[in-house]
Motif scaffolding. Structure first.
Motif, PDB file in Angstrom:
ATOM      1  N   UNK A 121      -3.681  -9.916  -1.510  1.00 56.68           N
ATOM      2  CA  UNK A 121      -2.507 -10.382  -0.769  1.00 56.68           C
ATOM      3  C   UNK A 121      -2.848 -11.505   0.198  1.00 56.68           C
ATOM      4  N   UNK A 122      -4.066 -11.509   0.725  1.00 52.09           N
ATOM      5  CA  UNK A 122      -4.440 -12.507   1.725  1.00 52.09           C
ATOM      6  C   UNK A 122      -4.869 -13.847   1.122  1.00 52.09           C
ATOM      7  N   UNK A 123      -5.430 -13.839  -0.077  1.00 51.70           N
ATOM      8  CA  UNK A 123      -5.921 -15.086  -0.669  1.00 51.70           C
ATOM      9  C   UNK A 123      -4.810 -16.129  -0.790  1.00 51.70           C
ATOM     10  N   UNK A 124      -3.629 -15.815  -1.346  1.00 50.86           N
ATOM     11  CA  UNK A 124      -2.579 -16.842  -1.400  1.00 50.86           C
ATOM     12  C   UNK A 124      -2.105 -17.283  -0.013  1.00 50.86           C
ATOM     13  N   UNK A 125      -2.075 -16.362   0.947  1.00 49.63           N
ATOM     14  CA  UNK A 125      -1.625 -16.731   2.293  1.00 49.63           C
ATOM     15  C   UNK A 125      -2.579 -17.724   2.945  1.00 49.63           C
ATOM     16  N   UNK A 126      -3.869 -17.549   2.705  1.00 50.92           N
ATOM     17  CA  UNK A 126      -4.834 -18.492   3.279  1.00 50.92           C
ATOM     18  C   UNK A 126      -4.830 -19.831   2.549  1.00 50.92           C
ATOM     19  N   UNK A 127      -4.264 -19.867   1.352  1.00 51.07           N
ATOM     20  CA  UNK A 127      -4.101 -21.132   0.630  1.00 51.07           C
ATOM     21  C   UNK A 127      -2.795 -21.822   1.002  1.00 51.07           C
ATOM     22  N   UNK A 128      -1.954 -21.167   1.803  1.00 54.73           N
ATOM     23  CA  UNK A 128      -0.697 -21.761   2.239  1.00 54.73           C
ATOM     24  C   UNK A 128       0.495 -21.426   1.360  1.00 54.73           C
ATOM     25  N   UNK A 129       0.340 -20.502   0.431  1.00 56.10           N
ATOM     26  CA  UNK A 129       1.436 -20.108  -0.462  1.00 56.10           C
ATOM     27  C   UNK A 129       2.118 -18.883   0.127  1.00 56.10           C
ATOM     28  N   UNK A 164     -10.743   6.513  -2.989  1.00 55.98           N
ATOM     29  CA  UNK A 164      -9.759   5.802  -3.804  1.00 55.98           C
ATOM     30  C   UNK A 164      -8.794   5.020  -2.927  1.00 55.98           C
ATOM     31  N   UNK A 165      -8.418   5.605  -1.774  1.00 59.14           N
ATOM     32  CA  UNK A 165      -7.523   4.910  -0.851  1.00 59.14           C
ATOM     33  C   UNK A 165      -8.195   3.673  -0.263  1.00 59.14           C
ATOM     34  N   UNK A 166      -9.447   3.804   0.140  1.00 64.19           N
ATOM     35  CA  UNK A 166     -10.167   2.672   0.737  1.00 64.19           C
ATOM     36  C   UNK A 166     -10.351   1.558  -0.287  1.00 64.19           C
ATOM     37  N   UNK A 167     -10.738   1.922  -1.516  1.00 61.81           N
ATOM     38  CA  UNK A 167     -10.936   0.905  -2.555  1.00 61.81           C
ATOM     39  C   UNK A 167      -9.618   0.187  -2.873  1.00 61.81           C
ATOM     40  N   UNK A 168      -8.542   0.934  -3.007  1.00 61.13           N
ATOM     41  CA  UNK A 168      -7.236   0.332  -3.287  1.00 61.13           C
ATOM     42  C   UNK A 168      -6.792  -0.561  -2.136  1.00 61.13           C
ATOM     43  N   UNK A 169      -7.015  -0.115  -0.920  1.00 61.94           N
ATOM     44  CA  UNK A 169      -6.625  -0.909   0.257  1.00 61.94           C
ATOM     45  C   UNK A 169      -7.376  -2.227   0.311  1.00 61.94           C
ATOM     46  N   UNK A 170      -8.674  -2.194   0.040  1.00 61.42           N
ATOM     47  CA  UNK A 170      -9.468  -3.426   0.084  1.00 61.42           C
ATOM     48  C   UNK A 170      -9.037  -4.411  -0.996  1.00 61.42           C
ATOM     49  N   UNK A 171      -8.897  -3.914  -2.221  1.00 64.86           N
ATOM     50  CA  UNK A 171      -8.517  -4.809  -3.329  1.00 64.86           C
ATOM     51  C   UNK A 171      -7.133  -5.400  -3.091  1.00 64.86           C
ATOM     52  N   UNK A 172      -6.184  -4.590  -2.689  1.00 63.99           N
ATOM     53  CA  UNK A 172      -4.820  -5.071  -2.483  1.00 63.99           C
ATOM     54  C   UNK A 172      -4.727  -6.011  -1.282  1.00 63.99           C
ATOM     55  N   UNK A 177       0.836  -1.213   0.000  1.00 63.23           N
ATOM     56  CA  UNK A 177       0.000   0.000   0.000  1.00 63.23           C
ATOM     57  C   UNK A 177       0.866   1.256   0.000  1.00 63.23           C
ATOM     58  N   UNK A 178       1.954   1.251   0.737  1.00 65.28           N
ATOM     59  CA  UNK A 178       2.840   2.415   0.772  1.00 65.28           C
ATOM     60  C   UNK A 178       3.501   2.643  -0.575  1.00 65.28           C
ATOM     61  N   UNK A 179       3.894   1.567  -1.260  1.00 65.46           N
ATOM     62  CA  UNK A 179       4.503   1.741  -2.586  1.00 65.46           C
ATOM     63  C   UNK A 179       3.506   2.369  -3.554  1.00 65.46           C
ATOM     64  N   UNK A 180       2.274   1.881  -3.562  1.00 67.37           N
ATOM     65  CA  UNK A 180       1.252   2.463  -4.442  1.00 67.37           C
ATOM     66  C   UNK A 180       0.940   3.893  -4.014  1.00 67.37           C
ATOM     67  N   UNK A 181       0.839   4.126  -2.708  1.00 67.01           N
ATOM     68  CA  UNK A 181       0.523   5.463  -2.205  1.00 67.01           C
ATOM     69  C   UNK A 181       1.595   6.477  -2.525  1.00 67.01           C
ATOM     70  N   UNK A 182       2.858   6.103  -2.368  1.00 65.74           N
ATOM     71  CA  UNK A 182       3.947   7.046  -2.640  1.00 65.74           C
ATOM     72  C   UNK A 182       4.003   7.409  -4.123  1.00 65.74           C
TER      73      UNK A 182
END
Length: 178
Positions: free
Chosen positions: A129-137, A117-125, A87-92
């Motif tokens: 990011x969480x979907x692969x982590x919950x799959x164990x990747x 725009x910040x809230x929408x970007x935060x939710x999508x990102x 989020x910081x990379x996109x924000x900067x």
């Protein structure tokens, strides 16, 4: 159970020295000893089977990664720093791009419609990011070459510091940086 020992001498090197009047030769050998267990056979006509080679050293299996919500989002877990860094990379980059194109500082960007725009970007990102982590990747398992997971973490840390420094500088000076 009986065991058979095998001794084998192997010549390794020969060293020859020739002082002024005599010749001296030294032979070196390596002696190896192996022991094999033999099982008594019931039939004398059968030849013993060739010994099986020792098992290959296989790497231990990778430890299972936890996919529990509390482990993924824990303080030392894989998600918080990685998501905040992304989020910081996109924000900067977006803050600098808007500042260069419109001349608005970070606070003017936020007050003129930047929150949705910040809230929408935060939710999508965050979800992406969480979907692969919950799959164990894990990101470490997919990184190689120049684009490694460590590089992503360091770039995210730099972007977090850069975004805070940009906002602080603009607040202190009261004008856009560029």
């Amino acid at each position: 159970m009986a065991a058979t020992s095998v001794f084998m001498a192997t010549p390794v090197a020969r060293l020859t020295t020739t002082p002024s009047s005599s010749t001296r030769t030294l032979n070196f050998a390596v002696v190896r000893c192996m022991s094999q267990d033999q099982q008594p056979s019931t039939d004398a006509s059968k030849t013993p089977a060739a010994p099986t080679p020792p098992p290959m050293n296989t790497p231990p299996p990778a430890p299972k990664v936890s996919t529990k919500f509390s482990d993924v989002l824990a303080f030392g877990g894989p998600a918080p720093e990685r998501i905040n860094g992304r989020l910081a990379m996109i924000g900067f980059v977006s803050a600098m791009a808007v500042e260069l194109s419109n001349g608005q500082d970070v606070f003017a960007q936020i007050s003129h419609g930047g929150v949705p725009a910040f809230v929408a970007t935060s939710l999508v990102l965050s979800v992406a990011s969480l979907v692969p982590l919950f799959k164990g990747v894990r990101a470490e398992s997919k990184s190689s070459g120049l684009m490694t997971s460590d590089a992503e973490l360091w770039n995210g840390r730099a972007a977090m510091l850069g975004l805070v420094a940009l906002a602080f500088t603009e607040y202190v000076t009261g004008s856009p940086l560029v």
